[in-house]
Scaffold this motif. Structure first.
Motif, PDB file in Angstrom:
ATOM      1  N   ARG A  95       0.824  -1.206   0.000  1.00  0.00           N
ATOM      2  CA  ARG A  95       0.000   0.000   0.000  1.00  0.00           C
ATOM      3  C   ARG A  95       0.858   1.255   0.000  1.00  0.00           C
ATOM      4  NH1 ARG A  95      -4.244   0.788   4.424  1.00  0.00           N
ATOM      5  NH2 ARG A  95      -4.922   2.392   2.943  1.00  0.00           N
ATOM      6  N   GLU A  99      -0.038   3.428  -3.096  1.00  0.00           N
ATOM      7  CA  GLU A  99      -0.875   4.587  -2.803  1.00  0.00           C
ATOM      8  C   GLU A  99      -0.089   5.888  -2.781  1.00  0.00           C
ATOM      9  OE1 GLU A  99      -3.939   4.136   0.171  1.00  0.00           O
ATOM     10  OE2 GLU A  99      -3.873   1.943  -0.035  1.00  0.00           O
ATOM     11  N   HIS A 147     -15.726   6.567   3.718  1.00  0.00           N
ATOM     12  CA  HIS A 147     -14.279   6.512   3.927  1.00  0.00           C
ATOM     13  C   HIS A 147     -13.585   6.015   2.663  1.00  0.00           C
ATOM     14  CE1 HIS A 147     -10.619   4.479   5.858  1.00  0.00           C
ATOM     15  NE2 HIS A 147     -10.428   5.766   6.002  1.00  0.00           N
ATOM     16  N   ARG A 148     -14.151   4.979   2.061  1.00  0.00           N
ATOM     17  CA  ARG A 148     -13.603   4.459   0.804  1.00  0.00           C
ATOM     18  C   ARG A 148     -13.692   5.516  -0.299  1.00  0.00           C
ATOM     19  NH1 ARG A 148     -14.586   1.267  -3.896  1.00  0.00           N
ATOM     20  NH2 ARG A 148     -13.211  -0.572  -3.982  1.00  0.00           N
ATOM     21  N   HIS A 151     -10.908   8.233   0.165  1.00  0.00           N
ATOM     22  CA  HIS A 151      -9.555   7.821  -0.217  1.00  0.00           C
ATOM     23  C   HIS A 151      -9.433   7.632  -1.734  1.00  0.00           C
ATOM     24  CE1 HIS A 151      -7.148   7.347   3.437  1.00  0.00           C
ATOM     25  NE2 HIS A 151      -8.309   7.173   4.049  1.00  0.00           N
ATOM     26  N   LEU A 154      -9.094  10.944  -3.469  1.00  0.00           N
ATOM     27  CA  LEU A 154      -7.752  11.514  -3.404  1.00  0.00           C
ATOM     28  C   LEU A 154      -6.910  11.086  -4.602  1.00  0.00           C
ATOM     29  CD1 LEU A 154      -6.786  10.998   0.354  1.00  0.00           C
ATOM     30  CD2 LEU A 154      -7.409  13.157  -0.750  1.00  0.00           C
ATOM     31  N   TYR A 155      -7.075   9.824  -5.009  1.00  0.00           N
ATOM     32  CA  TYR A 155      -6.254   9.282  -6.091  1.00  0.00           C
ATOM     33  C   TYR A 155      -6.889   9.502  -7.461  1.00  0.00           C
ATOM     34  CZ  TYR A 155      -4.647   6.829  -1.913  1.00  0.00           C
ATOM     35  OH  TYR A 155      -4.211   6.537  -0.637  1.00  0.00           O
ATOM     36  N   PHE A 171      -7.178  -1.285  -0.922  1.00  0.00           N
ATOM     37  CA  PHE A 171      -8.003  -0.635   0.092  1.00  0.00           C
ATOM     38  C   PHE A 171      -9.005  -1.621   0.674  1.00  0.00           C
ATOM     39  CE2 PHE A 171     -11.370   1.888   1.880  1.00  0.00           C
ATOM     40  CZ  PHE A 171     -10.703   2.950   2.484  1.00  0.00           C
ATOM     41  N   HIS A 195      -7.808  12.848   8.324  1.00  0.00           N
ATOM     42  CA  HIS A 195      -8.380  13.040   6.987  1.00  0.00           C
ATOM     43  C   HIS A 195      -8.354  14.514   6.589  1.00  0.00           C
ATOM     44  CE1 HIS A 195     -10.675   9.062   7.688  1.00  0.00           C
ATOM     45  NE2 HIS A 195      -9.630   8.844   6.908  1.00  0.00           N
ATOM     46  N   LEU A 214       0.040  10.505   4.570  1.00  0.00           N
ATOM     47  CA  LEU A 214      -0.520   9.251   4.059  1.00  0.00           C
ATOM     48  C   LEU A 214       0.238   8.057   4.619  1.00  0.00           C
ATOM     49  CD1 LEU A 214      -2.526   7.818   2.206  1.00  0.00           C
ATOM     50  CD2 LEU A 214      -0.847   8.031   0.346  1.00  0.00           C
ATOM     51  N   HIS A 217      -0.853   7.543   8.119  1.00  0.00           N
ATOM     52  CA  HIS A 217      -2.235   7.042   8.139  1.00  0.00           C
ATOM     53  C   HIS A 217      -2.262   5.534   7.881  1.00  0.00           C
ATOM     54  CE1 HIS A 217      -6.528   7.877   8.018  1.00  0.00           C
ATOM     55  NE2 HIS A 217      -6.641   7.181   6.899  1.00  0.00           N
TER      56      HIS A 217
END
Length: 238
Positions: A95, A99, A147-148, A151, A154-155, A171, A195, A214, A217
């Motif tokens: 990850r 990520e 939450h998913r 994230h 963000l990407y 994820f 966050h 990140l 996190h």
């Protein structure tokens, strides 16, 4: 006994191919730990539970095996993937590589629409956290969904569909560990500040700060999961 999977609720969802329906619903059940780690997934039992025929379920199970949520054994069928200290360590390592690269790419190429999507996703997540108060948010399905979304938002400004698809798979694997950890955690972890700080750094295109946050996190998830795994089986995990 696992919770009954949620059946399709509207015409659009019902129009989704059965194999995709089976995949989505079975993935959801596995990720939220409705099935125990290592539990055998018998196709005939799943067929009755999900009210879907065996062929689409086998296709879904094979797809989930490719993504690491299920293990396929010759002559022994399908089993839910185990949870282990070694497993979360390996997942965290991958990850961090994937990520961080996805976020770096998004900060370089993301446009105004991407920024607006990040802000909207963060706001939606904050609203759920405010409603939940002192409850463990990860155990709430609406929080987990938002939450998913946050994230992945963000990407979302990145340029590689393959990279972003891999982010989603990783994820979901991490979410199963989070769900397990939350059920056995003694101290609640509040992620709202994390966050917000991450979002602010991303929108400012401050790569060093954003990537550092990140990493913290993702690594925080690993620490919590390891504590939970060890508390469940002290001295028996590798």
């Amino acid at each position: 006994m696992p919770r009954l999977p949620t059946p399709p609720t509207d015409a659009a969802e019902a129009a989704v191919p059965l194999a995709e329906q089976a995949y989505r619903r079975l993935r959801q059940s596995i990720v939220r730990c409705d099935f125990a780690p290592g539990q055998r997934l018998r196709v005939e039992e799943l067929s009755r539970q999900f009210e879907i025929s065996s062929s689409p379920l086998r296709e879904a199970l094979s797809r989930l095996a490719e993504q690491g949520l299920v293990q396929a054994f010759e002559n022994r069928g399908f089993h839910v993937a185990p949870l282990s200290v070694a497993g979360i360590a390996d997942l965290t390592r991958v990850r961090l590589l994937v990520e961080c690269e996805a976020l770096r790419d998004a900060m370089v190429h993301g446009d105004d629409a991407w920024e607006a999507g990040v802000v909207a996703a963060a706001h939606g997540l904050a609203l759920v956290e405010k409603r939940l108060g002192d409850q463990a948010p990860v155990l709430d399905e609406s929080w987990s969904g938002r939450h998913r979304e946050f994230h992945l938002a963000l990407y979302g400004g990145g340029t590689s569909p393959m990279l972003n698809n891999l982010v989603g798979v990783l994820f979901d694997n991490a979410e199963r560990y989070r769900q397990f950890s939350a059920r056995h955690r003694k101290i609640k972890r509040s992620k709202n500040a994390e966050h917000q700080q991450l979002m602010n750094a991303v929108l400012q295109r401050d790569a060093d700060t954003a990537l550092g946050l990140l990493r913290q996190h993702i690594s925080g998830t690993e620490r919590n999961v390891v504590e939970a795994l060890i508390s469940m089986a002290p001295g028996t995990l590798q």
